[in-house]
Design an enzyme around this catalytic site. Structure first.
Site, mmCIF file in Angstrom:
data_model
loop_
_atom_site.group_PDB
_atom_site.id
_atom_site.type_symbol
_atom_site.label_atom_id
_atom_site.label_comp_id
_atom_site.label_asym_id
_atom_site.label_seq_id
_atom_site.Cartn_x
_atom_site.Cartn_y
_atom_site.Cartn_z
ATOM 1 N NE ARG A 147 -4.300 -1.762 1.342
ATOM 2 C CZ ARG A 147 -4.497 -2.834 2.091
ATOM 3 N NH1 ARG A 147 -3.846 -2.972 3.222
ATOM 4 N NH2 ARG A 147 -5.363 -3.736 1.715
ATOM 5 C CE LYS B 92 0.316 14.577 -14.046
ATOM 6 N NZ LYS B 92 0.023 15.203 -15.348
ATOM 7 C CD GLU C 44 8.062 16.867 -21.986
ATOM 8 O OE1 GLU C 44 7.441 17.824 -21.480
ATOM 9 O OE2 GLU C 44 7.505 15.868 -22.473
ATOM 10 C CE LYS D 55 6.312 18.010 -13.302
ATOM 11 N NZ LYS D 55 6.502 16.757 -14.025
ATOM 12 C CD GLU E 157 -2.936 17.307 -15.118
ATOM 13 O OE1 GLU E 157 -1.749 16.937 -14.983
ATOM 14 O OE2 GLU E 157 -3.613 17.054 -16.111
ATOM 15 N NE ARG F 133 1.476 17.465 -12.160
ATOM 16 C CZ ARG F 133 2.157 16.664 -11.371
ATOM 17 N NH1 ARG F 133 1.872 16.615 -10.087
ATOM 18 N NH2 ARG F 133 3.130 15.903 -11.840
ATOM 19 C CG ASN G 118 -1.049 17.118 -20.285
ATOM 20 O OD1 ASN G 118 -1.729 16.480 -21.061
ATOM 21 N ND2 ASN G 118 -0.326 16.554 -19.336
ATOM 22 C CG HIS H 201 2.320 16.226 -23.051
ATOM 23 N ND1 HIS H 201 3.026 17.400 -23.151
ATOM 24 C CD2 HIS H 201 3.199 15.311 -22.553
ATOM 25 C CE1 HIS H 201 4.263 17.207 -22.714
ATOM 26 N NE2 HIS H 201 4.391 15.958 -22.351
ATOM 27 C CG HIS I 282 0.077 11.497 -24.198
ATOM 28 N ND1 HIS I 282 -0.520 11.928 -23.047
ATOM 29 C CD2 HIS I 282 1.404 11.455 -23.925
ATOM 30 C CE1 HIS I 282 0.404 12.135 -22.107
ATOM 31 N NE2 HIS I 282 1.581 11.863 -22.630
ATOM 32 C CG HIS J 50 7.118 11.577 -24.314
ATOM 33 N ND1 HIS J 50 5.751 11.497 -24.299
ATOM 34 C CD2 HIS J 50 7.449 12.639 -23.524
ATOM 35 C CE1 HIS J 50 5.265 12.462 -23.528
ATOM 36 N NE2 HIS J 50 6.270 13.167 -23.040
HETATM 37 N N1 GLY Z 1 4.431 15.740 -17.084
HETATM 38 C C1 GLY Z 1 3.380 16.574 -16.689
HETATM 39 C C2 GLY Z 1 3.153 16.606 -15.231
HETATM 40 O O1 GLY Z 1 3.967 16.112 -14.468
HETATM 41 O O2 GLY Z 1 2.151 17.116 -14.791
#
Ligand code: GLY
Length: 377
Positions: free
Chosen positions: A132, A154, A196, A238, A248, A252, A256, A259, A263, A277
């Protein structure tokens, strides 16, 4: 060159959380100093890209790192796995989970992820669900992982439907980014990681974007001082964004940028190396600017300036730059349905008013999007 430390401080409802991101040159040889307080008395599972077992490239850095940990704890177990998005899946996750359990871990055991974004994401996810939830540390070895995926908690794996659809938010207890690791990175990976970095300038820092425009040649030549600066600045931006929005629910999502398109494009490439990527996000950011332009939100001059920088870095800027992708408007829109930013089946995109100012566009008009994609595919 002294290392920089950026502290990630998350404002949570119950209790805040902070952890350090240490950025510097040649940190692997000094890692004992940074890691002692996190590792002492713990069982360590070191999950690493198996590429570090090849006696070239970063082999010696990995060996230095292992030696440093062995000075702190004798209880260390290794799991070598293949990097690449094609392996960021449930089978690989299960392999890691069963291996960790076979080492008889307990809740004080610690995972260390040593590798690029895929290794960090899957190891972090394993840490979040084993017993857990146990602690983990990120040692990002690619530019992309140093400036983005290792920071912010993430974690996850890909689904057959699209990228990163299965995962959790689980913050590491420390991140150590050694600029020296980037030397052995394949050039394609390095350039893709720069996407990025540029993204941060585009989202909220025009001066950082200008710095990248002016210094990209030195950066491509591995100027350590400038590399350390861009990794540090990226992590700072960031951390400013996620400080008040760890999960998010708002700002946040700006991270993206590019993205939603990216994606989808990556999924078409089937993670077989046709497109990686950062390259998919490069096209994605150019599309986001072109869409902003089409909607009358951003000027042509700014859009061209962004595309120009990606072009100079020899990155793909249009869907037409990637052969064998067979992308169509309807296939793209089908993929967008799995985007995590969507609400009530309405698509959300990150668009730009100008360089340095992104915003969240909810309820995208499907007629505009379809017309746009028909022009681009
Ligand atoms: N890679 C985008 C984030 O960490 O929110």
């Amino acid at each position: 060159m002294n290392p920089e430390t950026i502290n990630i401080s998350l404002n949570r409802k119950m209790a805040g959380l902070s952890y350090p991101i240490i950025v510097g040159v040649n940190l692997m040889s000094e890692s004992e100093k940074f890691l002692r307080k996190f590792i002492t008395g713990k069982k360590v599972i070191l999950i690493h890209d198996e590429v570090f077992l090849n006696k070239d490239g970063s082999y010696s850095k990995f060996t230095q790192f292992k030696t440093a940990i062995k000075k702190i704890t004798s209880s260390i177990f290794l799991i070598g796995i293949a990097g690449g998005d094609g392996t960021k899946n449930i089978n690989q996750l299960n392999f890691i989970l069963e291996k960790c359990l076979s080492f008889e871990i307990d809740r004080d055991s610690l995972i260390i992820a040593f590798g690029g974004g895929v290794i960090g994401d899957i190891s972090g996810f394993a840490a979040s669900i084993l017993l857990r939830g146990i602690d983990y540390i990120q040692i990002p070895t690619t530019l992309l992982a140093q400036v983005d995926s290792s920071v912010g908690g993430k974690t996850g794996i890909n689904s057959d439907k699209s990228k990163n659809l299965i995962g959790s938010f689980h913050q590491p207890i420390a991140v150590i980014a050694d600029i020296n690791m980037l030397r052995s990175l394949p050039e394609r990976e390095f350039r893709a990681g720069l996407v990025e970095v540029i993204k941060y300038g585009l989202i909220k820092d025009i001066n950082f974007f200008k710095f990248l425009e002016k210094n990209y040649k030195d950066i491509l030549n591995y100027d350590e001082f400038k590399l350390k600066y861009i990794v540090t600045r990226s992590c700072e931006i960031k951390s400013e964004i996620i400080k008040n929005d760890e999960k998010e629910n708002g700002q946040r999502a700006l991270l993206n940028l590019g993205h939603t398109f990216g994606h989808a494009i990556e999924t078409f490439g089937k993670y077989d190396g046709t497109i990686i990527h950062g390259e998919a996000v490069s096209i994605g950011i150019c599309l986001a600017f072109k869409l902003s332009r089409k909607m009358g939100i951003c000027s042509q001059i700014e859009t061209d300036r962004v595309i120009d920088l990606f072009n100079k870095l020899n990155l793909p800027i249009s869907l037409k730059d990637i052969k064998n992708l067979s992308v169509t408007t309807s296939k793209m829109i089908e993929k967008f349905k799995y985007d995590k930013k969507n609400k009530n089946n309405r698509l959300t995109f990150i668009l730009n008013k100008r360089i340095g100012e992104s915003f969240i566009k909810k309820n995208m008009n499907m007629n505009v999007l379809t017309e746009f994609l028909d022009e681009e595919t």
